[in-house]
Design an enzyme around this catalytic site. Structure first.
Site, PDB file in Angstrom:
ATOM      1  N   ARG A  84      37.627 -42.032 -14.845  1.00  0.00           N
ATOM      2  CA  ARG A  84      38.439 -42.229 -13.649  1.00  0.00           C
ATOM      3  C   ARG A  84      39.226 -40.989 -13.241  1.00  0.00           C
ATOM      4  NH1 ARG A  84      37.437 -46.753 -15.991  1.00  0.00           N
ATOM      5  NH2 ARG A  84      37.976 -45.629 -17.867  1.00  0.00           N
ATOM      6  N   THR A  85      39.911 -40.388 -14.206  1.00  0.00           N
ATOM      7  CA  THR A  85      40.832 -39.312 -13.829  1.00  0.00           C
ATOM      8  C   THR A  85      40.058 -38.129 -13.268  1.00  0.00           C
ATOM      9  OG1 THR A  85      42.315 -40.070 -15.570  1.00  0.00           O
ATOM     10  CG2 THR A  85      42.764 -37.901 -14.635  1.00  0.00           C
TER      11      THR A  85
ATOM     12  N   LYS B 186      34.228 -21.340 -29.114  1.00  0.00           N
ATOM     13  CA  LYS B 186      34.064 -19.998 -29.694  1.00  0.00           C
ATOM     14  C   LYS B 186      35.378 -19.489 -30.278  1.00  0.00           C
ATOM     15  CE  LYS B 186      30.727 -18.698 -26.099  1.00  0.00           C
ATOM     16  NZ  LYS B 186      30.603 -17.823 -24.922  1.00  0.00           N
TER      17      LYS B 186
ATOM     18  N   ARG C  28      43.082 -31.965 -18.961  1.00  0.00           N
ATOM     19  CA  ARG C  28      43.229 -33.017 -19.976  1.00  0.00           C
ATOM     20  C   ARG C  28      42.927 -32.419 -21.333  1.00  0.00           C
ATOM     21  NH1 ARG C  28      40.930 -39.055 -19.861  1.00  0.00           N
ATOM     22  NH2 ARG C  28      42.706 -39.180 -18.446  1.00  0.00           N
TER      23      ARG C  28
ATOM     24  N   HIS D 214      50.789 -38.951 -19.105  1.00  0.00           N
ATOM     25  CA  HIS D 214      49.684 -38.995 -18.152  1.00  0.00           C
ATOM     26  C   HIS D 214      50.322 -39.263 -16.780  1.00  0.00           C
ATOM     27  CE1 HIS D 214      45.862 -39.565 -16.385  1.00  0.00           C
ATOM     28  NE2 HIS D 214      45.310 -40.406 -17.239  1.00  0.00           N
TER      29      HIS D 214
HETATM   30  C1  NCD Z   1      43.817 -43.626 -20.057  1.00  0.00           C
HETATM   31  C2  NCD Z   1      44.013 -42.305 -20.775  1.00  0.00           C
HETATM   32  O1  NCD Z   1      43.145 -41.434 -20.748  1.00  0.00           O
HETATM   33  O2  NCD Z   1      45.104 -42.164 -21.340  1.00  0.00           O
HETATM   34  N1  NCD Z   1      42.696 -43.631 -19.237  1.00  0.00           N
HETATM   35  C3  NCD Z   1      42.852 -43.266 -17.926  1.00  0.00           C
HETATM   36  O3  NCD Z   1      43.106 -42.126 -17.613  1.00  0.00           O
HETATM   37  N2  NCD Z   1      42.772 -44.223 -17.007  1.00  0.00           N
HETATM   38  C4  NCD Z   1      43.883 -44.806 -20.924  1.00  0.00           C
HETATM   39  C5  NCD Z   1      43.051 -44.885 -22.164  1.00  0.00           C
HETATM   40  O4  NCD Z   1      42.248 -43.993 -22.468  1.00  0.00           O
HETATM   41  O5  NCD Z   1      43.187 -45.893 -22.851  1.00  0.00           O
END
Ligand code: NCD
Length: 309
Positions: A58-59, A87, A108, A136
């Site tokens: 999703r992100t 590396k 991320r 997040h």
């Molecule tokens: C979440 C995350 O990556 O923290 N996912 C997301 O971005 N919607 C939740 C999760 O991984 O449980």
């Protein structure tokens, strides 16, 4: 240039209430304008680097889609194994190089604090797409947007947070995001996955109540919003038994009917055993709409930090 132009988005506490409201209003403008294609050339000529060193559906995809729908371009690292980190390159070096190729970076990482490290070395905006168990913030913003749409307001709501409150970064950011709107937070978690003291302290410093409900059913009966989360298997400390913990709290239709629960049901997704598929057909099941709202909020953030709005 607006006050958000050039800003990093590392933690949700970077924003005050007026800024949170501005982001939500801008996201709403994006949603309303989408059908009329008002914003489709806004970021033409700008490039987003989506650097994802941990799995994401999703992100990453909603950031990429948001950028493209605003007319911008996207380059991406979809997994750590495809970058020079394998590396031995440092994150700082990698970010300093990527900023030569892009105008904004969303990052991320499995490491707590990675977004702050990147923001310190980069001269272009860094947007935290999740840093380990820490935060997040863009998820929290789309969660706020969803709550406002589903409930009609943000102020004074009772929000139950259920599942892995220790390792779930979406929970940490959402609690912080809600503080200006004076919610009552109902934490529901097994002892091993309880909400860390730091987040309870931040809530109490903002005069927000964190009240432990008598039971899961009690939380379902009283909450305006139920925020379910999965047990973060990949982040559990050794000795903690995933097989048992994953069944600690499961929301299904029977529980909703038994408790006459009228709350909006949310989940950052992916969902596992904690949220039964028989909930999906209920009008209060908001989690797919929630994931969809990611587009509007990420369009708003990209447009604001790049000075397009
Ligand atoms: C979440 C995350 O990556 O923290 N996912 C997301 O971005 N919607 C939740 C999760 O991984 O449980």
């Amino acid at each position: 240039m607006g006050s958000m132009t050039g800003r990093d988005i590392v933690a949700i506490s970077d924003f005050n209430r007026a800024e949170l409201d501005l982001i939500l209003e801008t996201a709403l403008r994006c949603e309303l304008g989408a059908s009329k294609r008002h914003f489709s050339h806004l970021l033409q000529g700008s490039i987003l680097a989506a650097v994802f060193l941990e799995p994401s559906t999703r992100t990453r995809l909603s950031f990429e889609s948001a950028m493209q729908r605003l007319g911008g371009g996207v380059i991406s690292v979809a997994e750590a194994l495809s970058s020079s980190l394998v590396k031995g390159e440092s994150l700082s070096d990698m970010i300093r190089v990527i900023e030569q190729y892009a105008d904004v970076i969303t990052l991320r990482s499995p490491e707590k604090g990675a977004a702050l490290v990147a923001a310190d070395v980069a001269s272009i905006p860094i947007i935290n797409g999740g840093d380990g168990t820490h935060e997040h913030p863009t998820q929290a913003l789309l969660d706020l947007y969803t709550i406002k749409k589903e409930r009609g307001r943000l102020d004074g709501l009772t929000v139950a947070m259920v599942g892995d409150l220790k390792n779930g970064r979406t929970v940490h950011s959402l609690i912080q995001a809600l503080l200006p709107y004076k919610p009552t937070i109902l934490p529901v978690a097994p002892e091993e996955l309880a909400l860390p003291e730091e987040w309870v302290r931040r809530a109490s410093e903002a005069n927000v109540h964190v009240e432990h409900p008598a039971s899961f059913d009690d939380a379902l009966a009283h909450a305006d919003v139920i925020y379910m989360t999965r047990v973060q298997r990949e982040r559990l400390s050794s000795g903690v038994d995933y097989a048992t913990l994953q069944y600690s709290y499961r929301l299904d239709r029977a529980a909703i009917e038994r408790t006459r629960c009228t709350a909006s049901i949310m989940h950052p997704l992916p969902r596992l055993t904690e949220l039964a598929e028989d909930v999906d057909v209920l009008p209060t099941a908001a989690y797919i709409r929630q994931a969809g709202n990611g587009i509007w909020v990420r369009q708003a953030l990209l447009g604001l930090v790049l000075g397009g709005f």
